[in-house]
Design a protein around this motif. Structure first.
Motif, PDB file in Angstrom:
ATOM      1  N   ARG A 111      39.671 -45.599 -45.865  1.00  0.00           N
ATOM      2  CA  ARG A 111      39.138 -46.403 -44.772  1.00  0.00           C
ATOM      3  C   ARG A 111      37.612 -46.418 -44.868  1.00  0.00           C
ATOM      4  O   ARG A 111      37.019 -45.491 -45.442  1.00  0.00           O
ATOM      5  CB  ARG A 111      39.538 -45.837 -43.407  1.00  0.00           C
ATOM      6  CG  ARG A 111      41.028 -45.900 -43.101  1.00  0.00           C
ATOM      7  CD  ARG A 111      41.271 -45.539 -41.642  1.00  0.00           C
ATOM      8  NE  ARG A 111      40.619 -46.476 -40.738  1.00  0.00           N
ATOM      9  CZ  ARG A 111      41.190 -47.592 -40.281  1.00  0.00           C
ATOM     10  NH1 ARG A 111      42.421 -47.913 -40.647  1.00  0.00           N
ATOM     11  NH2 ARG A 111      40.534 -48.392 -39.461  1.00  0.00           N
ATOM     12  N   HIS A 112      36.998 -47.446 -44.278  1.00  0.00           N
ATOM     13  CA  HIS A 112      35.545 -47.392 -44.153  1.00  0.00           C
ATOM     14  C   HIS A 112      35.174 -46.353 -43.098  1.00  0.00           C
ATOM     15  O   HIS A 112      34.241 -45.570 -43.285  1.00  0.00           O
ATOM     16  CB  HIS A 112      34.973 -48.759 -43.763  1.00  0.00           C
ATOM     17  CG  HIS A 112      33.498 -48.693 -43.491  1.00  0.00           C
ATOM     18  ND1 HIS A 112      32.571 -48.596 -44.506  1.00  0.00           N
ATOM     19  CD2 HIS A 112      32.792 -48.680 -42.328  1.00  0.00           C
ATOM     20  CE1 HIS A 112      31.355 -48.520 -43.973  1.00  0.00           C
ATOM     21  NE2 HIS A 112      31.460 -48.569 -42.652  1.00  0.00           N
ATOM     22  N   LYS A 113      35.915 -46.346 -42.005  1.00  0.00           N
ATOM     23  CA  LYS A 113      35.636 -45.428 -40.913  1.00  0.00           C
ATOM     24  C   LYS A 113      36.941 -45.093 -40.209  1.00  0.00           C
ATOM     25  O   LYS A 113      37.812 -45.950 -40.072  1.00  0.00           O
ATOM     26  CB  LYS A 113      34.650 -46.059 -39.920  1.00  0.00           C
ATOM     27  CG  LYS A 113      34.274 -45.175 -38.733  1.00  0.00           C
ATOM     28  CD  LYS A 113      33.371 -45.933 -37.767  1.00  0.00           C
ATOM     29  CE  LYS A 113      32.997 -45.075 -36.575  1.00  0.00           C
ATOM     30  NZ  LYS A 113      32.163 -45.814 -35.593  1.00  0.00           N
ATOM     31  N   TYR A 114      37.081 -43.849 -39.766  1.00  0.00           N
ATOM     32  CA  TYR A 114      38.260 -43.424 -39.024  1.00  0.00           C
ATOM     33  C   TYR A 114      37.783 -42.696 -37.760  1.00  0.00           C
ATOM     34  O   TYR A 114      36.674 -42.160 -37.717  1.00  0.00           O
ATOM     35  CB  TYR A 114      39.126 -42.499 -39.881  1.00  0.00           C
ATOM     36  CG  TYR A 114      40.523 -42.282 -39.354  1.00  0.00           C
ATOM     37  CD1 TYR A 114      41.433 -43.339 -39.292  1.00  0.00           C
ATOM     38  CD2 TYR A 114      40.929 -41.026 -38.928  1.00  0.00           C
ATOM     39  CE1 TYR A 114      42.719 -43.137 -38.813  1.00  0.00           C
ATOM     40  CE2 TYR A 114      42.214 -40.819 -38.453  1.00  0.00           C
ATOM     41  CZ  TYR A 114      43.103 -41.878 -38.391  1.00  0.00           C
ATOM     42  OH  TYR A 114      44.382 -41.679 -37.917  1.00  0.00           O
ATOM     43  N   LYS A 115      38.620 -42.679 -36.746  1.00  0.00           N
ATOM     44  CA  LYS A 115      38.258 -41.971 -35.518  1.00  0.00           C
ATOM     45  C   LYS A 115      38.216 -40.461 -35.770  1.00  0.00           C
ATOM     46  O   LYS A 115      38.511 -40.000 -36.861  1.00  0.00           O
ATOM     47  CB  LYS A 115      39.255 -42.298 -34.403  1.00  0.00           C
ATOM     48  CG  LYS A 115      40.712 -42.072 -34.775  1.00  0.00           C
ATOM     49  CD  LYS A 115      41.624 -42.589 -33.670  1.00  0.00           C
ATOM     50  CE  LYS A 115      43.092 -42.393 -34.054  1.00  0.00           C
ATOM     51  NZ  LYS A 115      43.993 -42.857 -32.970  1.00  0.00           N
ATOM     52  N   TYR A 116      37.832 -39.719 -34.754  1.00  0.00           N
ATOM     53  CA  TYR A 116      37.681 -38.264 -34.834  1.00  0.00           C
ATOM     54  C   TYR A 116      36.496 -37.839 -35.697  1.00  0.00           C
ATOM     55  O   TYR A 116      36.532 -36.817 -36.377  1.00  0.00           O
ATOM     56  CB  TYR A 116      38.962 -37.594 -35.358  1.00  0.00           C
ATOM     57  CG  TYR A 116      40.215 -37.988 -34.641  1.00  0.00           C
ATOM     58  CD1 TYR A 116      40.393 -37.707 -33.292  1.00  0.00           C
ATOM     59  CD2 TYR A 116      41.231 -38.677 -35.307  1.00  0.00           C
ATOM     60  CE1 TYR A 116      41.549 -38.086 -32.626  1.00  0.00           C
ATOM     61  CE2 TYR A 116      42.392 -39.060 -34.643  1.00  0.00           C
ATOM     62  CZ  TYR A 116      42.544 -38.765 -33.310  1.00  0.00           C
ATOM     63  OH  TYR A 116      43.687 -39.138 -32.654  1.00  0.00           O
ATOM     64  N   GLU A 131      36.781 -41.934 -46.914  1.00  0.00           N
ATOM     65  CA  GLU A 131      36.112 -42.896 -46.056  1.00  0.00           C
ATOM     66  C   GLU A 131      34.639 -42.959 -46.436  1.00  0.00           C
ATOM     67  O   GLU A 131      34.193 -42.303 -47.383  1.00  0.00           O
ATOM     68  CB  GLU A 131      36.299 -42.567 -44.576  1.00  0.00           C
ATOM     69  CG  GLU A 131      35.696 -41.265 -44.117  1.00  0.00           C
ATOM     70  CD  GLU A 131      35.602 -41.176 -42.594  1.00  0.00           C
ATOM     71  OE1 GLU A 131      36.224 -41.979 -41.900  1.00  0.00           O
ATOM     72  OE2 GLU A 131      34.866 -40.294 -42.120  1.00  0.00           O
ATOM     73  N   ALA A 132      33.876 -43.769 -45.683  1.00  0.00           N
ATOM     74  CA  ALA A 132      32.457 -43.960 -45.994  1.00  0.00           C
ATOM     75  C   ALA A 132      31.639 -43.788 -44.717  1.00  0.00           C
ATOM     76  O   ALA A 132      31.627 -42.734 -44.128  1.00  0.00           O
ATOM     77  CB  ALA A 132      32.252 -45.344 -46.623  1.00  0.00           C
ATOM     78  N   HIS A 133      30.931 -44.831 -44.317  1.00  0.00           N
ATOM     79  CA  HIS A 133      30.277 -45.001 -43.020  1.00  0.00           C
ATOM     80  C   HIS A 133      29.027 -44.152 -42.796  1.00  0.00           C
ATOM     81  O   HIS A 133      28.017 -44.669 -42.325  1.00  0.00           O
ATOM     82  CB  HIS A 133      31.277 -44.758 -41.882  1.00  0.00           C
ATOM     83  CG  HIS A 133      30.734 -45.143 -40.535  1.00  0.00           C
ATOM     84  ND1 HIS A 133      30.429 -46.448 -40.200  1.00  0.00           N
ATOM     85  CD2 HIS A 133      30.412 -44.393 -39.441  1.00  0.00           C
ATOM     86  CE1 HIS A 133      29.952 -46.487 -38.963  1.00  0.00           C
ATOM     87  NE2 HIS A 133      29.926 -45.266 -38.480  1.00  0.00           N
ATOM     88  N   TRP A 134      29.041 -42.861 -43.104  1.00  0.00           N
ATOM     89  CA  TRP A 134      27.922 -41.987 -42.744  1.00  0.00           C
ATOM     90  C   TRP A 134      26.745 -42.054 -43.707  1.00  0.00           C
ATOM     91  O   TRP A 134      25.723 -41.415 -43.492  1.00  0.00           O
ATOM     92  CB  TRP A 134      28.394 -40.540 -42.640  1.00  0.00           C
ATOM     93  CG  TRP A 134      29.076 -40.200 -41.354  1.00  0.00           C
ATOM     94  CD1 TRP A 134      30.386 -39.809 -41.210  1.00  0.00           C
ATOM     95  CD2 TRP A 134      28.535 -40.203 -40.031  1.00  0.00           C
ATOM     96  NE1 TRP A 134      30.683 -39.578 -39.896  1.00  0.00           N
ATOM     97  CE2 TRP A 134      29.561 -39.822 -39.140  1.00  0.00           C
ATOM     98  CE3 TRP A 134      27.283 -40.495 -39.510  1.00  0.00           C
ATOM     99  CZ2 TRP A 134      29.369 -39.719 -37.775  1.00  0.00           C
ATOM    100  CZ3 TRP A 134      27.093 -40.406 -38.136  1.00  0.00           C
ATOM    101  CH2 TRP A 134      28.122 -40.020 -37.283  1.00  0.00           C
ATOM    102  N   HIS A 135      26.872 -42.760 -44.836  1.00  0.00           N
ATOM    103  CA  HIS A 135      25.783 -42.939 -45.804  1.00  0.00           C
ATOM    104  C   HIS A 135      25.430 -41.661 -46.556  1.00  0.00           C
ATOM    105  O   HIS A 135      24.364 -41.578 -47.162  1.00  0.00           O
ATOM    106  CB  HIS A 135      24.516 -43.490 -45.127  1.00  0.00           C
ATOM    107  CG  HIS A 135      24.646 -44.893 -44.631  1.00  0.00           C
ATOM    108  ND1 HIS A 135      23.570 -45.735 -44.460  1.00  0.00           N
ATOM    109  CD2 HIS A 135      25.736 -45.609 -44.260  1.00  0.00           C
ATOM    110  CE1 HIS A 135      23.982 -46.908 -44.002  1.00  0.00           C
ATOM    111  NE2 HIS A 135      25.298 -46.856 -43.873  1.00  0.00           N
ATOM    112  N   ASN A 136      26.298 -40.665 -46.509  1.00  0.00           N
ATOM    113  CA  ASN A 136      26.072 -39.431 -47.260  1.00  0.00           C
ATOM    114  C   ASN A 136      27.348 -39.032 -47.998  1.00  0.00           C
ATOM    115  O   ASN A 136      28.427 -39.001 -47.400  1.00  0.00           O
ATOM    116  CB  ASN A 136      25.637 -38.295 -46.332  1.00  0.00           C
ATOM    117  CG  ASN A 136      24.148 -38.273 -46.096  1.00  0.00           C
ATOM    118  OD1 ASN A 136      23.400 -37.634 -46.846  1.00  0.00           O
ATOM    119  ND2 ASN A 136      23.693 -38.989 -45.079  1.00  0.00           N
TER     120      ASN A 136
END
Length: 222
Positions: free
Chosen positions: A117-122, A147-152
């Motif tokens: 996923r690009h982003k997941y809850k929790y 997943e990704a999203h956080w840029h790290n």
């Protein structure tokens, strides 16, 4: 960091046995009603960004297994009735994982289940593996949760639900931006985590660094 993006794209194309899954946010894509003022930080406008992204997808198409729609890509769909990621998937002839999904990779006599996923809850800023672990707890066990999203970037291999699992998070080529600095001085980090899969036994090796992963993969394949 366009130089880094170009370098990593070339490495993926030139390395035998290396394929990739796109994790979303392929462009800034600040359009009407996206975060206020975002468009003032763009180097080029969204239409030209599409052309640039398409160039990289065309260049790496033979190595692309699947693409995921990210937060910035979703603005196209919600505000302009345009699904650019579907267009990219058609160009690369790859699987469209939408906001995220399952991908079964069969290699030799082994089968590996990825949930991406690009982003997941929790999400947790203190425990970066939390969302990926919860993917398995909510949706069931898998070999790799990413997943990704956080840029790290992040890669972990841990014993979970009875066997070894891999938890991954990709980095970003967008290193500095006003939003990250405003939040808490965040700086994006280049990083392409890799999982080496074995064809004759159910074993995986997670490596957070692309260059080290390529060296390791080539050593195993000799």
């Amino acid at each position: 960091d366009y130089k880094a993006l170009e370098e990593d794209s070339n490495k993926i194309v030139q390395t035998d046995g290396l394929v990739y899954i796109g994790a979303g946010d392929y462009k800034d894509n600040y359009i009407s009603n996206s975060p206020v003022g975002g468009q003032f930080g763009q180097i080029i406008q969204p239409g030209m960004q599409d052309i640039v992204v398409m160039r990289y997808i065309e260049k790496t198409a033979e190595k692309c297994l699947a693409l995921i729609r990210g937060c910035h890509d979703t603005w196209d769909y919600k505000q302009a009735d345009k699904d650019f990621v579907s267009t990219l998937c058609e160009k690369a002839n790859c699987v469209n994982l939408w906001h995220g999904g399952e991908l079964t990779i069969k290699l030799g006599n082994q089968s590996y289940l990825f949930r991406c996923r690009h982003k997941y809850k929790y999400q947790s800023s203190l425990n970066v593996e939390n969302a990926m672990r919860r993917i398995m707890e909510v949706q069931g066990p898998c070999d790799v949760a990413a997943e990704a999203h956080w840029h790290n970037p992040y890669a972990m291999q841990r014993h979970l639900m009875g066997t070894w699992r891999v938890l991954l998070r990709s980095g970003s080529y967008k290193t500095w931006d006003d939003h990250g600095q405003q939040l808490a001085g965040y700086k994006g980090e280049r990083g392409v985590p890799v999982v080496i899969l074995f064809p004759d036994q159910h074993k995986m090796l997670a490596i957070p660094d692309l260059d080290l992963a390529i060296e390791t993969l080539q050593a195993f394949r000799r």
